[in-house]
Design a protein around this motif. Structure first.
Motif, short mmCIF file in Angstrom:
data_model
loop_
_atom_site.label_atom_id
_atom_site.label_comp_id
_atom_site.label_asym_id
_atom_site.label_seq_id
_atom_site.Cartn_x
_atom_site.Cartn_y
_atom_site.Cartn_z
N TRP A 223 0.79 -1.29 -0.15
CA TRP A 223 0.05 0.02 -0.02
C TRP A 223 0.84 1.37 -0.11
O TRP A 223 0.53 2.24 -0.53
N GLU A 224 1.83 1.25 0.76
CA GLU A 224 2.69 2.50 0.71
C GLU A 224 3.62 2.55 -0.42
O GLU A 224 3.78 3.71 -1.26
N ALA A 225 3.78 1.45 -1.34
CA ALA A 225 4.61 1.63 -2.48
C ALA A 225 3.79 2.25 -3.36
O ALA A 225 4.08 3.07 -4.36
N VAL A 226 2.44 1.83 -3.75
CA VAL A 226 1.57 2.13 -4.70
C VAL A 226 1.11 3.68 -4.60
O VAL A 226 0.48 4.17 -5.33
N LYS A 227 1.25 4.48 -3.44
CA LYS A 227 1.29 5.65 -3.32
C LYS A 227 2.10 6.28 -4.05
O LYS A 227 1.86 7.65 -4.34
N VAL A 229 3.37 8.04 -7.28
CA VAL A 229 2.63 7.97 -8.29
C VAL A 229 3.14 7.34 -9.53
O VAL A 229 2.71 6.82 -10.49
N ARG A 230 4.67 7.47 -9.60
CA ARG A 230 5.45 7.15 -10.85
C ARG A 230 5.18 5.62 -10.73
O ARG A 230 5.17 4.83 -11.90
N LEU A 231 5.54 4.88 -9.45
CA LEU A 231 5.20 3.29 -9.71
C LEU A 231 3.81 3.10 -9.90
O LEU A 231 3.70 2.08 -10.91
N THR A 232 2.71 3.66 -9.56
CA THR A 232 1.42 3.35 -10.21
C THR A 232 1.15 3.45 -11.68
O THR A 232 0.65 2.58 -12.11
N VAL A 233 1.76 4.56 -12.09
CA VAL A 233 1.76 4.63 -13.67
C VAL A 233 2.34 3.49 -14.29
O VAL A 233 1.83 2.98 -15.28
N LEU A 234 3.51 3.03 -13.70
CA LEU A 234 4.17 1.82 -14.26
C LEU A 234 3.58 0.64 -14.21
O LEU A 234 3.22 -0.14 -15.12
N LEU A 235 2.97 0.31 -13.04
CA LEU A 235 1.89 -1.06 -12.88
C LEU A 235 0.66 -0.77 -13.72
O LEU A 235 0.54 -1.83 -14.40
N ILE A 236 0.08 0.51 -14.14
CA ILE A 236 -1.04 0.27 -14.94
C ILE A 236 -0.53 0.13 -16.32
O ILE A 236 -1.19 -0.64 -17.10
N LEU A 237 0.73 0.39 -16.75
CA LEU A 237 1.37 0.28 -18.27
C LEU A 237 1.50 -1.37 -18.27
O LEU A 237 1.32 -2.05 -18.91
N LYS A 312 24.03 -0.11 -19.80
CA LYS A 312 25.08 0.77 -20.14
C LYS A 312 24.05 2.28 -20.22
O LYS A 312 24.73 3.44 -20.20
N MET A 313 22.98 2.01 -20.12
CA MET A 313 21.95 3.15 -20.11
C MET A 313 21.33 3.63 -18.69
O MET A 313 21.41 2.88 -17.66
N ARG A 314 21.01 4.90 -18.66
CA ARG A 314 20.55 5.51 -17.23
C ARG A 314 19.11 4.68 -17.20
O ARG A 314 18.09 4.86 -18.06
N HIS A 315 18.94 4.43 -15.99
CA HIS A 315 17.43 3.89 -15.75
C HIS A 315 16.46 4.86 -15.32
O HIS A 315 16.73 5.94 -14.75
N VAL A 316 15.36 4.64 -15.73
CA VAL A 316 14.34 5.72 -15.57
C VAL A 316 13.60 5.27 -13.96
O VAL A 316 13.18 4.11 -13.79
#
Length: 316
Positions: A223-227, A229-237, A312-316
């Motif tokens: 529950w704390e994690a899905v607060k 917003v970026r993680l929640t958007v990723l999960l929806i995708l 070798k790439m920057r992680h988002v």
């Protein structure tokens, strides 16, 4: 040497024995799972005259969607249990359940019996899933983790290709029942590998916390994690992606079998390479499982190289 300057071979050499044992067990478990699941939609609605169960598509959809949904929900709880009782014992339990479950799937022929036997298999798979990922996490570090999970995912798809390929041959040559026996045998091999070659990795132990408390705390952390917003958007995708991807197994095989005319492709392959054409074809058509199996084959060829370049790439 800086981890950024490691060559591909040096990075491969940095993985521990536990990583390779865990990755190989994942390959075998996926062999068993996809060896059944890729052809499962065809088996459920297939004619009883040809060895199928003759269910309608609503019954097929209920079995495959309900149980698969539960399979991906249960690791929230089975992962906590694995942390409490240990990875090796968790895998022993998972493999015993899977061996019995896969074998039983080839013996039942009614809707509810298949529903509950497949649910039994899902419980075993849910016991396996979080442990497999945890083994890879604990046997890699920041310097090789991205490549490590790429190799792990490649192993998933090697198993995901071999399983349907062998099951396709078995069901055409010996009948449907043997694909379930194959799955049970493959998991049996995994059980032997676990007993003789797997070493329990280090894990934090919280002795005073009960399993019930651990599950509650796990849900609170989710529950704390899905607060975020970026993680929640990723999960929806991710939900959108997996909804589409799973049609490879839920609906596409039936659509190909009922609506796609692949006779021209079958004839071309048979003229070029008769043995391959005979393997891929049935009744003058390319078998549906070979179309869906292209996905796994491409990942096997490309995943490890994509993962290496991503390091070798920057992680988002």
């Amino acid at each position: 040497m800086s981890t950024d300057k490691r060559t591909f071979i040096q990075t491969l050499g940095s993985f521990k024995k536990t990583f390779w044992v865990g990755s190989f067990m994942e390959l075998m478990e996926r062999w068993a799972w996809y060896g059944v699941f890729t052809l499962f939609a065809l088996y459920l609605v297939g004619s009883t005259d040809d060895g199928g169960l003759g269910f309608d598509h609503i019954q097929k959809g209920n079995i495959m969607s309900d149980i698969t949904g539960l399979l991906y929900l249960l690791p929230i709880f089975t992962g906590v249990i694995a942390d409490k009782i240990g990875y090796k014992l968790s895998l022993v339990i998972a493999y015993v359940i899977l061996i019995v479950g896969y074998y039983m799937m080839g013996t039942v022929d009614t809707y509810w019996s298949m529903y509950f036997v497949f649910l039994f298999v899902a419980i075993g798979a849910a016991m396996f899933k979080p442990v497999a990922s945890a083994i890879i996490t604990k046997s890699t570090d920041k310097s090789n983790g991205t490549l490590g999970f790429g190799i792990f995912y490649m192993m998933v798809n090697i198993g995901g290709f071999i399983g349907p390929a062998s099951s396709s041959y078995l069901r055409s040559t010996y009948g449907w029942k043997l694909i379930f026996i194959q799955a049970a045998v493959v998991i049996g091999i995994n059980l032997l590998i676990l007993i003789f070659f797997f070493k329990e990795p280090y894990r934090e132990k919280v002795e005073k916390e009960s399993i019930g408390d651990a599950i509650v705390n796990s849900l609170k952390k989710i529950w704390e994690a899905v607060k975020d917003v970026r993680l929640t958007v990723l999960l929806i995708l991710m939900v959108g992606f997996w909804t589409m991807f799973n049609q490879l197994f839920y609906t596409l095989p039936n659509f190909i079998e009922d609506w796609v005319d692949s006779s021209a492709l079958s004839t071309s392959i048979s003229n070029f390479w008769p043995g391959l054409g005979n393997l891929l074809s049935e009744n003058g058509q390319i078998k549906p499982e070979w179309f869906t199996n292209i996905d796994a084959l491409m990942i096997v060829f490309l995943q490890i190289f994509v993962s290496y370049f991503v390091t070798k790439m920057r992680h988002v």
